[in-house]
Design a protein around this motif. Sequence first.
Motif, short mmCIF file in Angstrom:
data_model
loop_
_atom_site.label_atom_id
_atom_site.label_comp_id
_atom_site.label_asym_id
_atom_site.label_seq_id
_atom_site.Cartn_x
_atom_site.Cartn_y
_atom_site.Cartn_z
N VAL A 112 2.42 -7.54 4.08
CA VAL A 112 2.24 -6.12 3.76
C VAL A 112 3.58 -5.39 3.85
O VAL A 112 4.31 -5.53 4.83
CB VAL A 112 1.21 -5.47 4.71
CG1 VAL A 112 1.00 -4.01 4.33
CG2 VAL A 112 -0.11 -6.22 4.65
N SER A 113 3.90 -4.65 2.82
CA SER A 113 5.13 -3.88 2.76
C SER A 113 4.77 -2.42 2.44
O SER A 113 4.74 -2.03 1.28
CB SER A 113 6.05 -4.49 1.70
OG SER A 113 7.16 -3.66 1.46
N PRO A 114 4.46 -1.64 3.47
CA PRO A 114 3.96 -0.29 3.23
C PRO A 114 5.02 0.63 2.63
O PRO A 114 6.20 0.50 2.95
CB PRO A 114 3.57 0.22 4.63
CG PRO A 114 3.77 -0.90 5.58
CD PRO A 114 4.62 -1.92 4.91
N GLN A 115 4.59 1.52 1.75
CA GLN A 115 5.50 2.47 1.12
C GLN A 115 4.98 3.88 1.34
O GLN A 115 3.93 4.23 0.82
CB GLN A 115 5.58 2.20 -0.39
CG GLN A 115 5.59 0.72 -0.76
CD GLN A 115 6.91 0.25 -1.34
OE1 GLN A 115 7.58 0.98 -2.05
NE2 GLN A 115 7.28 -0.98 -1.03
N VAL A 116 5.70 4.65 2.14
CA VAL A 116 5.29 6.04 2.39
C VAL A 116 5.78 6.89 1.22
O VAL A 116 6.99 7.03 0.99
CB VAL A 116 5.89 6.58 3.71
CG1 VAL A 116 5.45 8.04 3.94
CG2 VAL A 116 5.44 5.72 4.89
N LEU A 117 4.83 7.44 0.47
CA LEU A 117 5.17 8.12 -0.78
C LEU A 117 4.00 9.00 -1.20
O LEU A 117 2.85 8.58 -1.09
CB LEU A 117 5.41 7.02 -1.84
CG LEU A 117 5.88 7.36 -3.23
CD1 LEU A 117 7.33 7.84 -3.17
CD2 LEU A 117 5.81 6.12 -4.12
N PRO A 141 0.84 -1.20 0.00
CA PRO A 141 0.00 0.00 0.00
C PRO A 141 0.88 1.24 0.00
O PRO A 141 1.87 1.31 0.72
CB PRO A 141 -0.81 -0.12 1.30
CG PRO A 141 -0.01 -1.00 2.18
CD PRO A 141 0.85 -1.88 1.30
N VAL A 142 0.52 2.20 -0.84
CA VAL A 142 1.30 3.44 -0.98
C VAL A 142 0.44 4.60 -0.49
O VAL A 142 -0.69 4.76 -0.94
CB VAL A 142 1.65 3.68 -2.47
CG1 VAL A 142 2.41 4.99 -2.65
CG2 VAL A 142 2.43 2.52 -3.04
N ASP A 143 0.95 5.37 0.44
CA ASP A 143 0.18 6.50 0.95
C ASP A 143 1.12 7.54 1.52
O ASP A 143 2.23 7.23 1.91
CB ASP A 143 -0.79 6.01 2.04
CG ASP A 143 -1.99 6.94 2.21
OD1 ASP A 143 -3.04 6.66 1.61
OD2 ASP A 143 -1.86 7.96 2.91
#
Length: 324
Positions: free
Chosen positions: A135-140, A111-113
């Motif tokens: 889940v591998s979150p991506q802060v972007l 998930p990208v947020d």
Amino acid sequence: MNTVPQPLAKLDERVAAAVLDGLSYHPRRLPPWLFYDEAGSQLFDAITELPEYYLTRTERSIFAAHGAEIIAQAAGDTRLRIAELGAGSADKTRLLLAAAVQRQESVVYEPVDVSASALAAAQTRIEREIAGVHVSPQVLDYTRSFQLEPMPEGERRLVLYIGSSIGNFTPREAERLLRRIRAGLRTGDSLLLSVDLVKDEATLLAAYNDAAGTTAAFNRNVLVRLNRELNADFAPEAFAHRALWNAAESRIEMHLESLVRQTVHLAALNFEVQFTPGERIHTENSYKYRPGKAERMLAEAGFAAAATWTDARGWFAVCLGRAG
Ligand code: AVJ
């Protein structure tokens, strides 16, 4: 003893700049991403369950009917990982993740947020609820840059840009965004793009002006947010919720219309705005597309149209584009 006055909260510069820009402009405007503070995100979740708001349940029905096929088309004969722009509430995504787990036993979900807290919440919920999903979150901020984690050779990435989120962007902005996404992908990766389709005006208008007033509350909540974050003194009841269909631009517009002559102070910006009766703040565009339009937009951005799925009424479309 500390006599220096302290600001109540730290000012979010992105919010401050957008509000100063938008309320200085004529006609006055505010960007739709401002809707999504905590209260606004809850109101949006409530909107998705309204009888008039057909979008979410129509898209869900498409994923329920065609999820396995969507995943199979995107994967070809490789393993897939799934990125999603905007962490949202993963309710519909779940159907696609489950289809991927069916096919390949486990799946990495990215998930990208912009919001690390939204991502953390999504991570806990999804890992608890769907076995086999890592889940591998991506802060972007994907509207500014699109660079995901490097990924093993021989895997493909499927990027989800669903929920008709693209509809908030003008055609030019949408084209830029799709090109930027394409530039961050490898050949063979794909993008799943959902769009809401043009339909009769009464159905469109009702979806953005529901009987319970939830959309009105969602629209006005942006003023409540500015009161809190910018120490402003908007009287939200002094603004009416307006939703209208702009046929020439093929979009629903939401506005907040000042019911009286009034002056609003935004203390944190040291700024004030006057409104005449009937003057509007334009808060959102929600573009509606004709069949074939999403495929053309994908093609212009460097994606070959792989397939399109729609519902029986032809109200909503889900298009898969393959990075060529
Ligand atoms: C989240 C942008 C798809 O445009 O339908 C719902 C937001 N605005 N009701 C939409 C929204 C008013 C929604 N999107």
